[in-house]
Enzyme design. Structure first.
Site, PDB file in Angstrom:
ATOM      1  CD  GLU A   1      36.495  34.002  39.499  1.00  0.00           C
ATOM      2  OE1 GLU A   1      36.941  33.931  40.481  1.00  0.00           O
ATOM      3  OE2 GLU A   1      37.024  33.844  38.454  1.00  0.00           O
ATOM      4  CG  ASP A   2      37.829  39.100  39.598  1.00  0.00           C
ATOM      5  OD1 ASP A   2      37.079  38.190  40.440  1.00  0.00           O
ATOM      6  OD2 ASP A   2      38.936  38.579  39.656  1.00  0.00           O
TER       7      ASP A   2
END
Length: 719
Positions: A89-90
């Site tokens: 996600e990051d």
């Protein structure tokens, strides 16, 4: 991302966090510890340079999440997923890269924990709901996904201080509504209680601090209570030759706050602050300990609950009793075996913590898997992610009732459940065909709230079907989603049938009877639309809900059949039987009844509305949307609502005389408005508005004639 060596240049803060993780995960084997180091290094490099809102290196968060998972004795795959839960996600890492390093199972777990791309959605609520649906569906494939998510949420809640107030409250509210109940549902009780308290602290900081101060004061004044009770319990159990471990604890602040809110109490009035746990070696010892403690302190009547014989739906088992202890304080006591305690504290996580193969530990996993299957059923019935989220919220009720079938089987339902919820818990088809219910051998309304211990018998009929009104009192997600799904399906079927009826009537005025709507014409029409996703049922549905005019479809098909027409195309009249359901409705504005001259109006997304031909609303409708309509054969037992306005000279017994005149002609009076002064302003005259049910226009005319025969009646008008 290339394969990393198991060493990396950790900063002091990260190194300290990593050291705590490996001490906590010391139960792993040597090969597993090597994989844990590899995952730790991989996550460290992926998040290199990233910081949290607090300014700490970002990697300290996944390490803290994984340390919590290690406290729950989760396996190496779960710990690896915990370390890398934010990598997809990051960071720039892809799922393919992650799978190449750690295998598909871990990659799938991390993917399930990753939110959806925000660019796909314009609405934040929809985005959040879709991300939650993705998480829950990943959980149904591997329950360890939600265990990692709960650990993630727990650490985020512990470190919310750096967030702005509005965001803290939003995250805390979501935690209280969704994640704390999930922790309770899968049996992670310690996490459940901490998530509740942390949410309470961030949503109502003032109330939290006030209650905490009150608890500190209470603790100082009653510091000897726990010691006295522990000593007394120990002596009594030893004298009864019962080997036991005894623990004392206070209730968490949020549960005290809930009690104060629900019962409108001040803190000083909340007595049952303390709870004690007695852990013994066997089930017979549980009941023996219960008897011994009841001989020590007076038990409170009605406060004894046997969750060993009747476990909770998440696998929880224990004996509960409330005793009157020192200073008259009520003391809640839980008595359970060691295996039951493992399930109570770890829930489904105990499956990984204990490898004894004990049936009680495995039962937590069985119950969770059953719940996950219910979640899949909800997903199949939900129209969108927001509806799915609402169904899951309903399914996370912490309070339950235990209901018996006539054969003695126990069903667990949410608190507030009704016979409708019970029927759908038995089987969806039973719920659909429910017409009545017996509760403890007595016929009761379907909206009756059930109590633990009730025996319920459902009465069904083959022709019965769900009623939309059931949604007003059904509380279980299974019942509500099944009812909604059925209604949606029936609405579509009704619309398809209406669309086919309208289209056939339009075609009958254009094509010879031997041609009409053949399969070849359907295929030719669909091919001409050049939309591979559309079926002919979709076309009929579009006609039935008013999106597409039947005449336009009919003209298109007629041209394909080689029949070219000019001028106006007129549909033959629609036949109305008067007992329409689904997509055909009698207008509430004019209340048509058999015998009235009527017309039909096709309304987009509603279907067909039948009006009297003098109705003002009919005049407002586009003529292209109107169809001729005639009454068809009417059922003898059918009745239709209409209203009459009666103006009369006031006098004794007037209302009784009018009621007798109407009932004498077979009318059912549903309501009568309070008499008011006549709008004509004539002194001594009043008006009554009657809402009645009648069979047809002929009967209504007889009713009006009977009212005119009353000497004081001056005017009767149909409203």
């Amino acid at each position: 991302m290339p394969t990393l060596q198991p060493t990396a240049p950790y900063d002091p803060l990260t190194a300290e966090a990593r050291s705590l993780l490996f001490r906590t995960a010391s139960y792993l084997g040597e090969d597993e510890l090597v994989q844990l180091e590899k995952a730790c290094a991989y996550a460290f490099h992926a998040h290199d340079g990233q910081t949290r809102k607090s300014g700490e290196p970002y990697i300290t968060h996944p390490i803290a999440v994984t340390t919590e998972l290690a406290k729950w004795h989760m396996d190496i795959q779960t710990l690896s997923a915990g370390l890398m839960h934010d990598v997809l996600e990051d960071t720039g890492t892809t799922k393919v890269e992650l799978a190449a390093e750690f295998g598909d199972t871990i990659a799938d777990m991390v993917d399930g924990l990753s939110k959806l791309e925000k660019l796909e959605y314009n609405d934040q609520a929809e985005h959040q709901a879709e991300s939650f649906r993705k998480l829950i569906l990943a959980m149904t494939r591997d329950v360890r996904v939600i265990i990692v998510k709960l650990s993630d949420r727990l650490h985020n809640m512990r470190t919310l201080g750096s967030m702005r107030l509005e965001k803290r409250r939003r995250i805390a509210q979501e935690t209280l509504e969704i994640y704390a109940p999930i922790a309770n549902r899968i049996g992670l009780n310690n996490a459940f209680r901490e998530l509740q308290d942390l949410s309470f602290q961030n949503i109502h900081p003032g109330r939290y601090n006030t209650l905490q101060k009150a608890m500190n004061s209470f603790r100082r004044n009653r510091r000897d209570v726990v010691g006295k009770v522990l000593s007394a319990f120990s002596q009594r159990l030893v004298s009864a030759n019962i080997e036991a471990q005894i623990k004392g604890r206070e209730k968490n602040l949020y549960s005290i706050y809930q009690k104060m809110q629900s019962k409108n109490l001040r803190f000083a009035e909340v007595m049952d602050i303390y709870g004690f746990r007695v852990i013994v070696n066997s089930i017979p010892a549980c009941y023996a300990a219960l008897g011994a403690l009841h001989n020590l302190y007076q038990p409170k009547p009605g406060k004894i609950k046997d969750y060993i014989a009747i476990p909770k739906s998440n696998g929880y088992q224990s004996l509960h009793t409330t005793l009157t202890g020192p200073y008259g304080l009520p003391i809640e006591v839980q008595i359970r075996t060691r295996e039951m305690d493992a399930v109570a504290e770890g829930g489904v996580a105990s499956h990984w913590a204990y490898k004894s193969g004990d049936d009680k530990l495995d039962q937590a996993t069985v119950n969770t898997n059953q719940w996950l299957q219910n979640i899949l059923d909800l997903q199949a019935r939900s129209a969108n992610a927001i509806e799915f989220l609402e169904h899951v919220k309903v399914d996370l009720f912490p309070s339950e009732v235990y209901i018996f079938t006539p054969k003695g089987k126990i069903l667990v339902l949410p608190e507030g459940a009704t016979p409708i919820d019970f029927a759908y818990a038995v089987h969806t088809d039973v719920g659909h065909r429910t017409v009545a219910a017996r509760i403890n051998n007595t016929m009761m309304p379907l909206r009756t709230k059930l109590k633990t211990g009730d025996t319920v018998e459902i009465i069904t009929a083959e022709q019965a079907r769900p009623n939309a009104a059931w949604l007003n009192f059904a509380v279980s997600s299974r019942a509500r989603s099944a009812i909604r799904s059925y209604i949606k399906t029936m609405n579509r079927q009704d619309a398809v049938e209406l669309g086919e009826n309208l289209l056939q009537k339009a075609l009958s005025s254009l094509l010879p009877k031997d041609v009409l709507l053949s399969e070849e014409l359907k295929e030719a029409y669909l091919a001409d639309l050049n939309n591979k996703q559309t079926t002919f049922e979709d076309v009929l549905y579009s006609v039935g809900i008013g999106h597409t005019l039947p005449v336009s479809v009919a003209m298109h098909i007629a041209n394909l059949a080689g029949e070219h027409f000019g001028g106006e195309v007129k549909l033959s009249p629609i036949k109305i039987s008067g007992n329409e359901t689904g997509r055909v409705h009698l207008g509430q504005c004019c209340n048509p009844i058999p015998g009235d001259a009527i017309r039909a109006v096709i309304i987009k997304d509603q279907g067909m509305i039948i009006h009297r031909d003098t109705c003002p609303n009919l005049l407002k409708a586009d003529t292209d949307q109107q169809l001729d309509a005639n009454w068809d054969a009417i059922h003898h037992d059918a009745s239709y609502r209409t209203s009459l306005l009666v103006a009369a000279q006031d006098g004794h017994g007037l209302l009784a005389a009018m009621a007798q005149a109407m009932s004498g002609e077979g009318a059912d009076i549903e309501a009568v408005d309070t008499p008011s002064q006549s709008q004509s302003g004539t002194e001594g005259f009043i008006e009554f508005k009657f809402r009645i049910k009648t069979k047809d226009l002929s009967q209504l005319n007889r009713i009006i004639h009977a009212l005119h025969n009353i000497p004081s009646v001056r005017r009767v008008t149909r409203v």
